[in-house]
Scaffold this motif. Sequence first.
Motif, PDB file in Angstrom:
ATOM      1  N   SER A   1       8.554 -10.195   8.282  1.00 10.74           N
ATOM      2  CA  SER A   1       9.718  -9.739   9.047  1.00 10.74           C
ATOM      3  C   SER A   1      10.842  -9.230   8.156  1.00 10.74           C
ATOM      4  CB  SER A   1      10.222 -10.879   9.935  1.00 10.74           C
ATOM      5  OG  SER A   1      11.292 -10.466  10.728  1.00 10.74           O
TER       6      SER A   1
ATOM      7  N   ASN B   1       7.417 -13.286  17.466  1.00  6.64           N
ATOM      8  CA  ASN B   1       6.398 -13.049  16.443  1.00  6.64           C
ATOM      9  C   ASN B   1       6.457 -11.579  16.031  1.00  6.64           C
ATOM     10  OD1 ASN B   1       5.398 -12.066  18.850  1.00  6.64           O
ATOM     11  ND2 ASN B   1       3.508 -13.263  18.826  1.00  6.64           N
ATOM     12  N   LYS B   2       5.396 -11.069  15.505  1.00  9.47           N
ATOM     13  CA  LYS B   2       5.438  -9.749  14.853  1.00  9.47           C
ATOM     14  C   LYS B   2       5.686  -8.615  15.842  1.00  9.47           C
ATOM     15  CE  LYS B   2       2.983  -7.074  11.349  1.00  9.47           C
ATOM     16  NZ  LYS B   2       4.041  -7.285  10.352  1.00  9.47           N
TER      17      LYS B   2
ATOM     18  N   GLY C   1       9.651  -6.018   9.402  1.00  7.65           N
ATOM     19  CA  GLY C   1       9.654  -6.480  10.782  1.00  7.65           C
ATOM     20  C   GLY C   1      11.036  -6.522  11.395  1.00  7.65           C
TER      21      GLY C   1
ATOM     22  N   ASP D   1       6.836 -14.116  12.008  1.00  7.32           N
ATOM     23  CA  ASP D   1       6.274 -12.989  11.268  1.00  7.32           C
ATOM     24  C   ASP D   1       6.631 -13.136   9.785  1.00  7.32           C
ATOM     25  OD1 ASP D   1       5.403 -10.613  10.233  1.00  7.32           O
ATOM     26  OD2 ASP D   1       6.939  -9.379  11.222  1.00  7.32           O
TER      27      ASP D   1
END
Length: 1540
Positions: free
Chosen positions: A426, A398-399, A430, A423
């Motif tokens: 991203s 995830n983030k 990201g 995310d």
Amino acid sequence: MDSQNEDYKHLPCKEWTESHVSSWLKDIGVKTQYIQKLNDGEVTGPVLLSLEEKYLRETIGMGSGQIQFLLSKRAGLTKKDLQQHKPLKSSQKHIQKSASGAALTKGSKDEPEKSKNLTENVQPSNENENPDIPSTSSFPLSRYRKFDEDEKDFKYMKHSILPPETGVDKLIVPCHEYKSLENASKLDARRLKIKFASEVIRFACGCMNMRTNGTIHFGVMDKTKTNYKHGEVIGIPIKDKETFVDALDYIENSFLSSHHYDARECIRSPKFIEVTDKESTEQNWVIEVDIVPMVSIVRDKLYRVRIPKFNEKANKTEYDPKTPYQRVGSSTSCITDDDLVSFIQALKDRDLKREQAESNHSQIHSDCKEDLGRKLSLLLTGGKKYMDNTLNYIIVTNKFDEENLKNISFLAHMNILCVFDFDPESKTSGLCQKYQEYHTPNPHFLQDYANDRRLSTTDFVKSLQLFDRKSWIFCNGRTDYFGDENPCDEKSWVRTKKKLLKRAVSVICNEILPKGSFIVVFLLMSEIEQPLVDTFHEFYAEMNGHEDVIIISESVEIHKKWSNLAQASCSLETLEQVSIVGMSMSHVDATVQSIQLSKCESTRCLPVFSKGLCFIKRVDEDNMFSLEIVSADQCDETNLDMMDHDQISELEQYFYRGGKIDWLTLWLADKGKCGEVIQRDAYAETDEIVETLVLRGTSERSVENITIYHHPGSGGSTVARQILWKWRKKVRCAVVKHSHQFSTVCEHATKLREYGEKDKNSCLPVILLLEDYNADYLDDLRQELSNAAATMKISPSTLCFIILSCKRSHEPQRMCKSFPSRTAGVTHKLSDNEKKLFSKKAESLKLKFEKLEFILTFVLMSEGFQESYITDFVQNLLDKIDHSSPQTQLIKFVSLLNSYVQNSFLSVSHCETFLGLGSYIHNVRYQTFESSLSEQAKLIFIHLRDSSTHISAIRIIHPLVAKEILNQLSAKQPQSTIAMDLLQDKALFDHRFGRDDFLKFNRDLFIKRNKKSRGDPEDTLFSPLIEHVCNKEDTDKAIDLLKTAYTCLGQDAFVAQQLARVLYKNKRFSEAQHWAGEAKSRLPHDTFILDTEGQVYKRWFYDLLDALDEGKVKPEAAVEIIDIALKGIKAFRASEKAPKSETVGLNNSYFGEVDVGCQLLKLLKSVDVFSTTEGNTELMRYLLTDYIPETIKKPWSKFHGLLKGLKNSIHNALECICDDLAYFQIDLGEEEEEHDTREPEQIYSPRKWLMRRSAVYAEFFCDVSLNEELGNNNSDVDSAFTRQMKIYKLGGGNAITILSLLSDNKKERAGEKLEELIGLFPANITRQNLDQSELEKFIFCQIGLACAVPGSGKLLTLGELQDLSMRFCRVGKNTAGASAHFLLSLLFWPEDQKIKESSSPRNKVLMSAIDVLHRFCETKARTPRKARLVTHFFLGKAPGLNKIIHRSTIEKLSKGTLSERRLKWLSGEVWTNPSVMQLLKRVEGWTENGNLFVQGTVQGSKIRVIPLYSASLPNGNENVTFYLGFSFHGVVAFDIKILE
């Protein structure tokens, strides 16, 4: 040791300690001294599973007998272990683990015995089972909430099992007591409060008096007689949490007033833990109260309490007398008066122990920290020194925050298949954006993995470019994406994307990657949301457990929440085993990089034109994904310190056993870390050719070809890779990966050539290695590269690309003769010089390898692959094997495939399924499979390590060994039986991994024919296996094999086609007709299938003809034969009308129709009613008029219409063949060659066949007197028909046969034939006395004669021919055909390009003719991909008819073998020939918007010209010159050059 014995028997092998391993070794009977050495070497369970024979022999010193005994026992142990422990998602698995995992509380490290006999406590009870309660086998174990901590995200799973209640143990370790409150929870708030308070106060008093920590749990089943299990989490509904918090107010009424403070300090507030239930939405809770009697509070004190009770009668709260309590075992009981004095006396001792326990616990807590670095290394390497580069990694994350994005270098060198990224930002800010600094990801969404088009696994993988680029799956949309993939909240995600996630995970785990070939890494970088947990659930379910899963979380809190949500699938203890928690990402980054064999470099080096180097970024390399670029510093990033001697020897042994050489082996050889690789003689030959091309400065063409033909297994691929290795610092080198379009490869090769250079004309050439590509692909790529070079205005004398093709051939020396200056051959036979090198190498290898049998391929090569040596070796090997064992059956199957199907293999996954081994964890997968094999199988199987494929596979070490094994096994079991056993093995055919390759190999086994053009020793009618069975065994067995193959290969139409061919070859025509019909039912519109049906009837017809008695045939006897012939013609016509694929020519079945038609005429001629002394008169009357003889009127009633149309149908078929040959020259691809049923002459020499069949057809009609047949006296009609047939017979029937006469090497002979043809036409040609068709033929004869004998007295002038051809313009556009307009374009092309001022109609003739040709071409069926436009004539410099130059004239000026001449045409080299340049005229024109034009014959007009071969148009609008050709498509251009 006894207790250890008991322990290891109940644990999976991968959880064994050194003691467990020692106990097992002792039990199976291994010698004591070896047990001690293995124990000293820290051999745990996982290490035991990966031990190799070399380690046992060299390090432990074991003898061969002990080694084989241990390995065989281990194989049995592994299989048993998998059977017993693989499905352990039950409580027993978790209980066994928790027994060694201890209680997961704050003091869990001091609590090793509390779960000692947990297995007994949760055994299933068969009595009074509640059907609503899951069986015990499905109960997961649960850990406790950490003692005296507020784990806000901690949750319990309903029906999970907590360890049994416990008593006092070391004081710091909390004791536990359970209360279900199952009934009490239904009481009103007042009564519930009193019940809760009474239990807490009693338990607290007992703990405080015993000075022990403790936790009382409400909502957990205590020791009751219900259907629930002891310790089972049930939970209770809570209406108001305040009820339970307020209940502790009873402390003041229950404890002495002097103890109120103590009680409040020691009794913690209630903690409410949510109970999750997959089956229900009802919310339940477990309530826990911790008791912490710190010594500073309880010292010297004895506590008494009054337990509150509710008096129902009085409807009020009452209190028991003050009573001291204690913990006795797992219960809380009062201290009796008899024990009170002694209990008080022992308080000081308890206080002292408590004080010491608190002190020790504080020290242990600070000292006892897990070695996370070692744990991470073990999880990633499986106990090896460095990470396995053959494994694929799947990242789920995830983030990332900005700080952690600085520490992702370790991901750059991981072999990542795909990333599940949750995310949405991203791509812009990201992980994806940061990763782009190292590699170029391929963005996807979950929808892309749905495979809605139902592609095969191979095509699906290709469509996603998996294994070429990193697939980045944005699981929750993208904020920067313009399309309809927006981020959504959790509820929307579950509704719209969860099913797509499930499908994506299923596809990866069940169709793309076999278990054990990949690791899933969860990077928990920010707050956990349900979709990320759902991804874990899906992978856990599809992978059947947690093996090959790693969880990394820098934040302890994030991991807690994750674990609590993830425990729905996997126990918390199991999660902790595979989790790295609390380790900073910078430390993770450094740790992982330290175990990666290659350093993380963002750039590599390429040579440049100025003799220096330039850097190429990895991201730019990724964009050239069709190429494996060999850089100047290839392998220099390898961390040599990490490679020990054994690992280097293993690499070297793999190569000398027959594995493909890799760059690392060559690099190590250069470094002196392994032996030098022998250079075959072909290496020096190839190197000399490359050096000649590269260093001479100029080149004849921009794209050069070098081909290495080699016997299978003779080292051809090694020679090619050695060439690339040598030249990688001087020119740019790359290997072309399979399964990419030639246009893509061309684009990437062009980028590689120009990378880092400023001038496109000053770039180093690129050597492209293509291994085992078919000739069609090589031609297409060469043409595409040539066009690219021309488009970029690169000088034709500048060498841009060298295509180094490495091709297997059974006759490499014969293949080399086709193009001797650009080929090298590698054979099994060694030269004298090579024998010396191999002999010297063999001596050095004897010092390295104890048994040379394990480098058998090298030994065979050293012996020159002597037949006697191979025979003896195989005989000795087969004498020692059990012929009834599954391993021997596996050897038979692999030998069969390797003997008959080039480059075939069997996936390890298939082998495991066949041998019943199942799948294994990644670090022991192949070792476990290998250890299950006998010594003989180990000798002949080699494990393929092809980095381009994700499927691990095996094959026989050498094709000659495979053939000899099959040959010797055939003495005991026929090959047909082996093949039938293979087909009938359901486990192999149903196995999903590697299925596409497996089915393809089996399909080739029964369909693919040998072709001399592909380097095979001979052409075969059927696949070599079928030919062998037919010739050496029995045709019926071959037929049975094909019938079974048809079913097993999914009712493959082409297998049915082969079956029909075998049957009609063996004159079983009725059966052949059935199977041809079966094939047609599967592919009703395939031209090859329909043509096969026609071939069945054709062969049937021929057979019936041959069976006829010589002499006259009765009409009745001919009925069946005529019927069969007409059915054949009907089938051929159906094939002619079928839609054609882009690779199929347009005339296949016309050949069959003509053959049958001509033979049918022959039959009719022999029928007694037509066989008269008057010749063919009676037959011609029947065929050409309405006349029907009485004797055949009734017997042939259903044939009359078809027979009377026979002449026209044959004529039309011949014209269609002519039409196609006028437009195209078709080159069949390999796939089409397998399915084409025509005779060789029809495929390879269609013009010769056309000439011959035209003569046969005309023979029937050229001596007929139509006057007699038609009953009239029209001599003009008679002479016209007779003339037409005589012209047909001599080869003047159409344009193609006329022009084919010019191919005669003797021009005089061609001229004589053409003069004879012209003599058949009327002496004084007028526009009226010839029809249009005859006029076309006459003019073609005139043009042909002008090319063959320019001074012939029968020639008309150009002007006279122009006058005659003007008739084509007057009959209307719908009447004049393509041939007529082709002639107009040829005759009216001006000798100069000056515009005529006159508005004469003649000036418009050329414009109109070319315009019509273009329209004809557009309305004609689409051009086959493998077709080449045929250019019949070129524009010369001479005036008049002499300006027309036939193609054969140019071809005769081009010297060399057929292959060399063809290459000169394809590359454009032919136009540099001085004789050609002297003969042909260059025409001026211009390019405009991507088209080529010349000035028209009318003011302001222009003519579009089609560019051919490497004469691609330059970019932009330019004035150009070129050579002009004439085709039925219009005028074409060659050798386009910008006008200076």
